[in-house]
Design an enzyme around this catalytic site. Sequence first.
Site, PDB file in Angstrom:
ATOM      1  N   LEU A  18       1.339  -1.284  -0.466  1.00 41.32           N
ATOM      2  CA  LEU A  18       0.138   0.302  -0.400  1.00 41.32           C
ATOM      3  C   LEU A  18       0.784   1.466  -0.262  1.00 41.32           C
ATOM      4  CD1 LEU A  18      -2.355   1.150  -0.163  1.00 41.32           C
ATOM      5  CD2 LEU A  18      -2.856   1.210   2.553  1.00 41.32           C
ATOM      6  N   GLU A 500      22.314  13.035   8.303  1.00 42.72           N
ATOM      7  CA  GLU A 500      21.842  11.900   8.823  1.00 42.72           C
ATOM      8  C   GLU A 500      21.508  10.669   7.710  1.00 42.72           C
ATOM      9  OE1 GLU A 500      18.952  11.877  11.362  1.00 42.72           O
ATOM     10  OE2 GLU A 500      19.604  13.558  12.783  1.00 42.72           O
ATOM     11  N   ARG A 531       3.953   6.706   5.336  1.00 46.31           N
ATOM     12  CA  ARG A 531       5.531   6.232   6.284  1.00 46.31           C
ATOM     13  C   ARG A 531       5.391   5.271   7.231  1.00 46.31           C
ATOM     14  NH1 ARG A 531       9.572   8.356   3.257  1.00 46.31           N
ATOM     15  NH2 ARG A 531       8.413  10.844   2.731  1.00 46.31           N
ATOM     16  N   CYS A 532       5.957   3.633   6.905  1.00 42.12           N
ATOM     17  CA  CYS A 532       6.410   3.367   8.055  1.00 42.12           C
ATOM     18  C   CYS A 532       7.603   2.884   8.787  1.00 42.12           C
ATOM     19  CB  CYS A 532       6.293   1.889   7.389  1.00 42.12           C
ATOM     20  SG  CYS A 532       4.948   1.484   5.849  1.00 42.12           S
ATOM     21  N   CYS A 659       8.492  16.720  18.568  1.00 45.72           N
ATOM     22  CA  CYS A 659       6.654  16.325  17.899  1.00 45.72           C
ATOM     23  C   CYS A 659       5.409  16.286  18.109  1.00 45.72           C
ATOM     24  CB  CYS A 659       6.990  15.937  16.591  1.00 45.72           C
ATOM     25  SG  CYS A 659       8.055  15.190  16.568  1.00 45.72           S
ATOM     26  N   HIS A 710       5.823  18.166   6.694  1.00 47.23           N
ATOM     27  CA  HIS A 710       5.059  17.051   7.253  1.00 47.23           C
ATOM     28  C   HIS A 710       3.973  17.486   5.558  1.00 47.23           C
ATOM     29  CE1 HIS A 710       6.005  16.076  11.435  1.00 47.23           C
ATOM     30  NE2 HIS A 710       6.180  14.685  10.510  1.00 47.23           N
TER      31      HIS A 710
HETATM   32  N1  39S Z   1       8.964   6.535  14.749  1.00 50.11           N
HETATM   33  C1  39S Z   1      10.400   6.265  14.720  1.00 50.11           C
HETATM   34  N2  39S Z   1      10.477   4.876  14.542  1.00 50.11           N
HETATM   35  N3  39S Z   1      11.130   6.782  13.603  1.00 50.11           N
HETATM   36  C2  39S Z   1      11.320   8.421  13.074  1.00 50.11           C
HETATM   37  O1  39S Z   1      11.337   8.884  12.697  1.00 50.11           O
HETATM   38  C3  39S Z   1       8.960   8.528  13.528  1.00 50.11           C
HETATM   39  N4  39S Z   1       9.250   9.847  13.343  1.00 50.11           N
HETATM   40  C4  39S Z   1       7.403  10.554  13.611  1.00 50.11           C
HETATM   41  C5  39S Z   1       7.384   9.258  14.720  1.00 50.11           C
HETATM   42  N5  39S Z   1       7.605   8.253  14.676  1.00 50.11           N
HETATM   43  C6  39S Z   1       8.645   7.988  14.296  1.00 50.11           C
HETATM   44  C7  39S Z   1       6.944   9.401  12.271  1.00 50.11           C
HETATM   45  N6  39S Z   1       7.712  10.324  11.210  1.00 50.11           N
HETATM   46  C8  39S Z   1       9.245   7.708   8.190  1.00 50.11           C
HETATM   47  C9  39S Z   1       9.901   9.386   8.125  1.00 50.11           C
HETATM   48  C10 39S Z   1       8.665  10.448   8.881  1.00 50.11           C
HETATM   49  C11 39S Z   1       7.846   9.677  10.231  1.00 50.11           C
HETATM   50  C12 39S Z   1       7.958   7.814  10.068  1.00 50.11           C
HETATM   51  C13 39S Z   1       8.721   7.097   9.396  1.00 50.11           C
HETATM   52  C14 39S Z   1       9.689   7.117   7.003  1.00 50.11           C
HETATM   53  O2  39S Z   1      10.315   8.242   6.272  1.00 50.11           O
HETATM   54  N7  39S Z   1       9.550   5.588   6.749  1.00 50.11           N
HETATM   55  C15 39S Z   1      10.102   5.281   6.113  1.00 50.11           C
HETATM   56  C16 39S Z   1       9.296   5.199   4.818  1.00 50.11           C
HETATM   57  O3  39S Z   1       8.525   4.728   5.441  1.00 50.11           O
HETATM   58  C17 39S Z   1      10.876   4.326   6.595  1.00 50.11           C
HETATM   59  C18 39S Z   1      12.458   4.586   6.504  1.00 50.11           C
HETATM   60  C19 39S Z   1      12.934   3.159   6.390  1.00 50.11           C
HETATM   61  O4  39S Z   1      13.721   2.310   7.626  1.00 50.11           O
HETATM   62  O5  39S Z   1       9.732   4.978   3.381  1.00 50.11           O
HETATM   63  N8  39S Z   1      14.354   2.697   5.856  1.00 50.11           N
HETATM   64  C20 39S Z   1      15.390   1.827   5.280  1.00 50.11           C
HETATM   65  C21 39S Z   1      15.853   2.732   4.322  1.00 50.11           C
HETATM   66  O6  39S Z   1      16.695   4.228   4.703  1.00 50.11           O
HETATM   67  C22 39S Z   1      14.359   1.224   4.359  1.00 50.11           C
HETATM   68  C23 39S Z   1      14.873   1.788   3.105  1.00 50.11           C
HETATM   69  C24 39S Z   1      13.315   1.204   2.091  1.00 50.11           C
HETATM   70  O7  39S Z   1      12.792   1.061   2.368  1.00 50.11           O
HETATM   71  O8  39S Z   1      17.952   2.086   4.570  1.00 50.11           O
HETATM   72  N9  39S Z   1      14.358   0.450   0.678  1.00 50.11           N
HETATM   73  C25 39S Z   1      13.686   0.061   0.044  1.00 50.11           C
HETATM   74  C26 39S Z   1      13.288  -1.443   0.051  1.00 50.11           C
HETATM   75  O9  39S Z   1      13.366  -2.219   1.160  1.00 50.11           O
HETATM   76  C27 39S Z   1      14.314  -0.496  -1.043  1.00 50.11           C
HETATM   77  C28 39S Z   1      14.780   1.105  -1.650  1.00 50.11           C
HETATM   78  C29 39S Z   1      15.492   1.018  -3.106  1.00 50.11           C
HETATM   79  O10 39S Z   1      16.322   0.098  -3.583  1.00 50.11           O
HETATM   80  O11 39S Z   1      14.870   1.720  -3.663  1.00 50.11           O
HETATM   81  O12 39S Z   1      12.114  -2.008  -0.803  1.00 50.11           O
HETATM   82 ZN    ZN Z   2       9.624  15.919  15.269  1.00 49.00          ZN
END
Ligand code: 39S
Ligand code: ZN
Length: 773
Positions: A18, A500, A531-532, A659, A710
């Site tokens: 999704l 970062e 977002r996950c 936040c 956001h």
């Molecule tokens: N909770 C946590 N744990 N962290 C937070 O930052 C926050 N912030 C607030 C409150 N709670 C939180 C919520 N805000 C994301 C952004 C803001 C958020 C929460 C989440 C976010 O961007 N999440 C990413 C997403 O949903 C995933 C982040 C991640 O773990 O897209 N990324 C990994 C990485 O960067 C895995 C990336 C990925 O998906 O290494 N890779 C692809 C895959 O596995 C492959 C990538 C490619 O080849 O294109 O399929």
């Molecule tokens: Zn924040």
Amino acid sequence: MLKTNNLGYPRIGALRELKKANEAYWAKKISQDELLQAGRQIREGNWKTQQDAGIDLIPSNDFSFYDQVLDLTLTVGAIPARYQGFAVEGASSYNLDLYFAMARGFQQEGLDVTAMEMTKWFDTNYHYIVPEFVKDQQFRLTSEKIINEFNEAKQLGIQTKPVLIGPITYLLLGKEKEAGFNRIDLIDRLLPVYEEILGKLAAAGAQWIQLDEPFLALDIDEKTRELYQQVYSRLSAAAAGVNLVVATYFESLRENTKTALNLPVQALHVDLVRGEDQLDELLAGAPADLILSLGVVDGRNIWKNDYEASLRKINRAIEKRGADRVWIAPSSSLLHVPFDLDLEDNEQSLPAEVKNWLAFAKQKLQEVKDLAVLATGDADTAIAQRFAANKSAQQSRRTSSLIHREEVKARVSSITDEDAQRTSPFAARKAKQQEKFNLPAFATTTIGSFPQTRDVRKWRADLKKGAITQAEYDQLIAEETERTIRLQEELDIDVLVHGEFERNDMVEYFGEQLSGYAFTKNGWVQSYGSRCVKPPVIYGDVSRPSDMTVRWSAYAQTLTNRPVKGMLTGPVTILQWSFVRNDQPRSETTYQIALAILDEVQALEKAGIKIIQIDEPAIREGLPLRKADHKAYLDWAVRAFRVSSSNVDDDTQIHTHMCYSEFNDIIEHIAAMDADVITIETSRSQMELLDAFADFNYPNDIGPGVYDIHSPRVPSKEEMVKLLEKAKAVIPAGQLWVNPDCGLKTRAWPETKAALEAMVDAAKTLRGIAEAV
Ligand code: 39S
Ligand code: ZN
């Protein structure tokens, strides 16, 4: 056999289908039909998984493209006036453009509207879109999603239980957008829409409807308790023979027990994980014909259920009420746990011994079913074997040598008051820090992260796959970091960050480097919209084997004469966003993490990083849901932060960030954290949040977020000046910093540059005004 009941299932898809579909749709890479199809596939998969697991009451309408509260807002037609430009189509179809504009804002085709506010769902890391109400609020049935999804399942041959947030909880979740009324008084206008929905579901053939009223497990006043009785009498009549189950979760009912037990409905769901102690009172007080849905399987954490312990509870209930008045269920919706443990096969990050202690959503369905069978004593061999395996997993976890580390426990028990106290008071520190950094008034900074682009993620994915070497990856990260330092210099930001780029997530990144932690490959949980997060798993005593962040912070500092801020996640947030141990108090685990962070803070200091931000965005979310429990939590949470940040030089400037938080009720505790600078989210609420800081006379420095990160929308300099003027009216100018609301990792570069440029301009405008005066 006992009936099994499920409250909600994760909807992001086992492999985040999704998320990918939504993001592709927003990027105009797939059509609306393709997105709708992706949604149908997930729903169908979820329903079949639950049917295969033998769940009797399978939820529908727990699916959402973005958020279930926003779905309801659209369903009851509470669409804020600023979205007038978006046509409300026929109620039978999704209006996705309107829907996503409400969720994310919209800035295209000559339209420019802000998103609705987003806030935490109770004490979880899930965020919902806050309903906005006006005095003359009208409601009308505007989307038939709930009826359509019921029919969709029915056509697949699956009878579902539509799920709907109850009307009282819905109103309480919202916010008054103008003065002169109380949103709960809108109930008489809202109820006809609920009655219409119930009528339509009855006509469509629903047998059970679930109304979520988690506010019954919270502090509510006498008037609201009375309202519950009245409202459910009306809904019960409107249900026209369809059975209603009211769902409570995340806490015990306490003084609302009588109210909840006596609602004129057929079943009541209770959380027996969080509210373990409420069972006897419930059994004693429940009317004879009320069904109790026992939430014995933890919907908020990933530990295997302890079958023996659960069966003791279940058997007590059966003895008292008979098997046909008892259902077995997870404690809450399974939205808050990952999909499927079977997808985990990396022994390195998740050792088999630890994996054997865990259960994700799919496994939890099996647990619910097993318990239902075991409780009535007609288990077949397979179930008997699973019972035996469950006992041995519990035994293994109690005795495993992976868990306990004496030196970690000893260090926590020797923490002193001095360890939780800076050397000098704030005023003295501020003078020394000003001397060291010589920052201008309205100093500008960002919260830490810069865009995590597809490229950056791909580098990391490639590294994991072995497609690039560590050296190549490091080179790419170094280049991206350098570009970001240069950009910040060009923008004339005062306190820089390294960006970062090396981090996947602000908690998982630390979890991966701490001992006592395991992590998953696919353990995704929805945080908001698409977002996950992938919460790491704390299974044992936590310690820090080596430096975690020094390398990239120190590298960035070599590139510039301006101060670069070190970036850490605080102990409470690391706790809150991990799956945590349930075999020791949360406070104990938090102190272990605090000491690990302290070691990192001191290592940064040694490396010449003298401004260090320790993020605690989750400190408010971790607050117990009941007031009576607040003080105990705040005492250890604030102390743990202080342990992580106090043992530093006076001229080391500690920042923290939070936040989407309502701070009014805990402001003195935020102040007690004694960070030199706090940056907070305030722009979506138009600086409303600052009132708490003003009333309290917050003593240290503050950076109220001046724009919402956001949303991809780029704010104008004028907007930000206006917000800063508002801030200046309540906080002395000498205490103010200028920064965005939150980290920029979810944004793309063009809007990031444009917004920061306007932000620095805004800060300079304020400096100019200050000088002119
Ligand atoms: N909770 C946590 N744990 N962290 C937070 O930052 C926050 N912030 C607030 C409150 N709670 C939180 C919520 N805000 C994301 C952004 C803001 C958020 C929460 C989440 C976010 O961007 N999440 C990413 C997403 O949903 C995933 C982040 C991640 O773990 O897209 N990324 C990994 C990485 O960067 C895995 C990336 C990925 O998906 O290494 N890779 C692809 C895959 O596995 C492959 C990538 C490619 O080849 O294109 O399929
Ligand atoms: Zn924040």
